[in-house]
Design a protein around this motif. Sequence first.
Motif, PDB file in Angstrom:
ATOM      1  N   LYS B 171       0.394   4.040   3.048  1.00 43.51           N
ATOM      2  CA  LYS B 171      -0.348   2.902   3.599  1.00 43.51           C
ATOM      3  C   LYS B 171      -0.514   1.803   2.545  1.00 43.51           C
ATOM      4  CE  LYS B 171      -3.307   1.289   6.738  1.00 43.51           C
ATOM      5  NZ  LYS B 171      -3.184   1.203   8.163  1.00 43.51           N
ATOM      6  N   SER B 174       2.563  -0.041   2.301  1.00 42.33           N
ATOM      7  CA  SER B 174       2.809  -0.980   3.407  1.00 42.33           C
ATOM      8  C   SER B 174       2.010  -2.265   3.185  1.00 42.33           C
ATOM      9  CB  SER B 174       2.506  -0.336   4.767  1.00 42.33           C
ATOM     10  OG  SER B 174       1.133  -0.103   4.905  1.00 42.33           O
ATOM     11  N   TYR B 175       0.811  -2.169   2.586  1.00 39.67           N
ATOM     12  CA  TYR B 175       0.067  -3.387   2.228  1.00 39.67           C
ATOM     13  C   TYR B 175       0.869  -4.219   1.222  1.00 39.67           C
ATOM     14  CZ  TYR B 175      -4.236  -1.363   4.216  1.00 39.67           C
ATOM     15  OH  TYR B 175      -5.172  -0.837   5.058  1.00 39.67           O
ATOM     16  N   ARG B 177       4.138  -4.176   0.611  1.00 40.30           N
ATOM     17  CA  ARG B 177       5.366  -4.767   1.181  1.00 40.30           C
ATOM     18  C   ARG B 177       5.015  -5.946   2.085  1.00 40.30           C
ATOM     19  NH1 ARG B 177       7.730  -0.385   4.313  1.00 40.30           N
ATOM     20  NH2 ARG B 177       5.897   0.845   3.757  1.00 40.30           N
TER      21      ARG B 177
END
Lengths: 234, 294
Positions: B171, B174-175, B177
Amino acid sequence: MGEILLAIKNLNAWYGESHILHGMDFEVREGEVVTLLGRNGAGKTTTLKSIMGMVGKRQGSVLFRNRELIHLASNRIARQGIAFCPEERGIFASLDVEENLLLPPQVAAGGLGLEQIYELFPNLKERLRSQGTKLSGGEQQMLAIGRILRTGAQLLLLDEPTEGLAPVIVQQIGRTIERLKKEGFTILLVEQNFRFAQKLADRHYIVEHGRVVEMVPGAALEANMHRVHEYLGV
Amino acid sequence: MEIFGVPTQALFGQLLIGLINGSFYALLSLGLAVIFGLLNIINFTHGAQYMLGAFCAYLLLEKLGLGYWWALVIAPVLVGALGIIIERTMLKQLYKLDHLYGLLLTFGLALVIQGVFRNQYGSSGQPYAIPPALAGGHNLGFMFLPTYRAWVIVASVVICFGTWFLIERTKLGSYLRAATENPELVQAFGINVPRMITLTYGFGVALAALAGVMAGPIYQVSPQMGADLIIVVFAVVVIGGMGSIMGSILTGFGLGVLEGLTKVFYPEASNTVIFIVMALVLLVKPAGLFGTQK
């Protein structure tokens, strides 16, 4: 009628040297769907971005649940319970659909669960592993709306959610907004598609040159149609 | 025994050296890629921060008697914290300007840091002993494998792929990216992007310092050690694709091996082979092997 959730007073905003908003004044009550209508360049998108703290400089007052947001950074504004769905949808190419959907953190209890979002937008469930930007325009819009429904935010700022979409998808987005309203969400909607907004909103604010020039209640719209058409150049 | 007319001892020996160099290329280019991806800063201080890691290990041993294993933890934390101070006080001012300004600032900082250490410790290197637990080696029959070098390769692979996993499969990743693509929107979702940028720079710098600690027992600890390496590392980053995590890792190890094999088969080209590959890649695929055009 619900309590005032969002009150905008004398809001001014700038992009660099350009002064875009010249004293916006309006309010949104709990459970309402309110639209900002206006021609291109009137300042509708900038209003949403100013509420979220996404413009270079802003002055005036943005009260949310009686709390002043004008000096807060955008991440802290989001944490108060406001979610923004941008016009360009903002789907991340380096994330798959599920990662895009799960990206915004939960800011409060009461958001929709994943199954409820899949029920609203069944296409998303079938494409969880696809790259976000590989979805069709309509699916990307569903993803952009779906991901902010998870967060628990009670005020949703939707910027032209029907732009460039096929009529059948526009109808689906319209049904979704109606359902969200029934579930208690408050929605501030920027729309060029006047016919779409007409059926959904409790009130319409007409925006020209960075300020609100008229408020038309949804029920009084038919009676004021000729004036609205003049403003919008329809 | 020979392969292509080359004794196996020599071939595998050079392959091992290639893997060792590749480990450092991968670790350093990974840090650069992480930093460039989110900050859009070409961190020319990276070589100096690698050197700081090695010196930190050396000074911890000389002044406080703290050995290699302590240094592996303390040096990245200290140098990473210094990186955070640099980001907060200097780099932060440059994010809205052209890449060139960040490059000039970090290049200047590298010269200052190297100058201070050269003034204090001279140009010649300081020795740093291999920790006793990793001394010695194993005769594999076809070659002799020093334990410390095997450790460096294994540790680098684990760190590199651990970082890849963190960025591509979690997670938090993903922040990172998403913020690389559209930081303004990620912040409007409620994520503190400025803090994430600061910590990312600190993490990238800490990776350089960790590589510096691991390099200490292999190369000498000298003020110039980062400057010698950083040009090659930048070539690795360009070949892999600016900002590409997997590109940095695979290209780092791959080019280390290619360089090692070139030393066996055509030694004259061993110092230039990476730059020849870089020129070819730039001509054929300007965004790098794993990069995407921004």
